[in-house]
Scaffold this active site. Structure first.
Site, PDB file in Angstrom:
ATOM      1  N   CYS A 172     -84.575 -36.811  14.440  1.00 45.15           N
ATOM      2  CA  CYS A 172     -83.327 -36.814  15.205  1.00 45.15           C
ATOM      3  C   CYS A 172     -82.159 -36.364  14.324  1.00 45.15           C
ATOM      4  O   CYS A 172     -82.081 -35.200  13.984  1.00 45.15           O
ATOM      5  CB  CYS A 172     -83.099 -38.201  15.812  1.00 45.15           C
ATOM      6  SG  CYS A 172     -81.892 -38.174  17.135  1.00 45.15           S
ATOM      7  N   HIS A 196     -88.285 -39.984  18.367  1.00 45.30           N
ATOM      8  CA  HIS A 196     -88.318 -41.052  17.352  1.00 45.30           C
ATOM      9  C   HIS A 196     -89.693 -41.711  17.272  1.00 45.30           C
ATOM     10  O   HIS A 196     -89.945 -42.684  17.984  1.00 45.30           O
ATOM     11  CB  HIS A 196     -87.301 -42.138  17.727  1.00 45.30           C
ATOM     12  CG  HIS A 196     -85.889 -41.756  17.488  1.00 45.30           C
ATOM     13  ND1 HIS A 196     -85.228 -42.050  16.313  1.00 45.30           N
ATOM     14  CD2 HIS A 196     -84.993 -41.110  18.266  1.00 45.30           C
ATOM     15  CE1 HIS A 196     -83.982 -41.603  16.388  1.00 45.30           C
ATOM     16  NE2 HIS A 196     -83.811 -41.026  17.561  1.00 45.30           N
ATOM     17  N   GLU A 219     -90.817 -43.747  15.144  1.00 46.33           N
ATOM     18  CA  GLU A 219     -90.730 -45.147  14.697  1.00 46.33           C
ATOM     19  C   GLU A 219     -90.440 -46.093  15.860  1.00 46.33           C
ATOM     20  O   GLU A 219     -90.529 -47.308  15.705  1.00 46.33           O
ATOM     21  CB  GLU A 219     -89.674 -45.278  13.585  1.00 46.33           C
ATOM     22  CG  GLU A 219     -88.213 -45.275  14.023  1.00 46.33           C
ATOM     23  CD  GLU A 219     -87.656 -43.890  14.338  1.00 46.33           C
ATOM     24  OE1 GLU A 219     -88.444 -42.935  14.398  1.00 46.33           O
ATOM     25  OE2 GLU A 219     -86.428 -43.780  14.555  1.00 46.33           O
TER      26      GLU A 219
END
Lengths: 86, 228
Positions: free
Chosen positions: B87, B202, B204
């Site tokens: 990002c 993302h 994560e």
């Protein structure tokens, strides 16, 4: 002292969704004569320099290294003597 | 064991999430660096996390890309090191000239935060994705205002020919499958040596069952394995 004004605009062919949204809103207000709206950014500052050519060279370097993303943006540099200077 | 570094900038807000995700995979704590640091140990993988570095002032990632630590990141890239930019990290990598193209304002002018379906491409041409399977689709969330990937026609042709378009938004049939108007549905690109990956989604945030999916864990594990 010099006053520097840099006008940064999106290159031709690069989509400007913000410009389109503004055009749409102006249209809603009845201003249908406005079209092809492009947005941009102005950065201005005072420069401790007296020689226009040297200033221009330095400012172009600032644009290329930080102020402008040359992938999508064009820039235009205007330099004038600071008001009040001899 | 893969030796991972995570760089934090003022305004990074996904650094701790990615540290936790990496820690769960490697069992070790990644080394964290602050943007002002001027030296970095040797690492296998350097991660630039998501967030809003420097408040997105000037352009997203522009100021972070000129931070002192980026000289070290650049040297790591020159040495052939692996880098993952997520990002804002992706935006920083394009601003630093490490990855081609740029990320513009989302086409619909709205911040978008939701799951997207991703397709992997050319994993075998890109060392950082060497452990991935192109046939696997991934569901991973995006959360951004400037994720609209753009490159001029010459660059686009070059990265297409060199198989650098490694992640795209999958046309699921939904009208908004591409969340930001990115050209050619591009969600992530690699460097021409295939060792740097920038991606808007993302991973994560889909790294544990409690997140509602583990496709991010799969991607991160593959990248960490590739970098070891």
């Amino acid at each position: 002292m010099l006053r520097v004004t840099i006008t940064i605009s999106l290159k031709e062919g690069v989509l400007d969704p913000e410009g389109q949204a503004i055009a749409h809103s102006l249209g809603n207000l009845g201003y249908h004569e406005a079209s092809d709206i492009r947005t941009g950014r102005i950065i201005s500052f005072t420069m401790d320099e007296s020689n226009h050519a040297r200033a221009n060279q330095k400012v172009a370097k600032m644009c290329e290294t930080l102020l402008v993303n040359t992938v999508i943006e064009n820039y235009d540099i205007a330099i004038e003597d600071q008001a009040g200077d001899e | 064991m893969t030796n991972v570094a995570v760089i934090s900038f003022p305004g990074s807000n996904c650094d701790r999430d990615i540290i936790t995700a990496v820690n769960h995979i490697t069992g070790t704590q990644p080394t964290q660096y602050w943007h002002k640091e001027t030296s970095m140990e040797k690492h296998d993988l350097v991660i630039l996390p998501g967030g809003f570095s420097f408040g997105d002032y000037l352009r997203c990632g522009a100021i972070a890309a000129r931070s002192p630590i980026m000289d070290e990141v650049m040297e790591h890239v020159w040495r052939g090191g692996f880098v993952l930019g997520i990002c804002n990290g992706f935006q920083i990598l394009t601003e630093a000239g490490i990855l081609p193209g740029t990320l513009m304002r989302n086409k619909q002018l709205q911040f978008v935060c939701r799951d997207v379906t991703l397709s992997l491409h050319h994993s075998q041409s890109n060392a950082i994705l060497g452990q991935c399977d192109d046939n696997r689709q991934l569901v991973i969330p995006v959360a951004h205002n400037e994720g609209n990937y753009f490159a001029d026609p010459d660059t686009l042709k070059k990265i297409t020919d060199k198989e650098q378009i490694a992640l795209t938004y999958t046309n699921t049939g939904a009208a908004n499958y591409n969340p930001n108007g990115a050209i050619n549905d591009i969600a992530g690109v690699t460097s021409d040596n295939g060792r740097v990956l920038g991606m808007m989604p993302h991973p994560e945030r889909k790294a544990e069952a409690i997140h509602g999916g583990v496709d991010g864990h799969y991607l991160l594990t593959s990248i960490i394995e590739a970098a070891s």
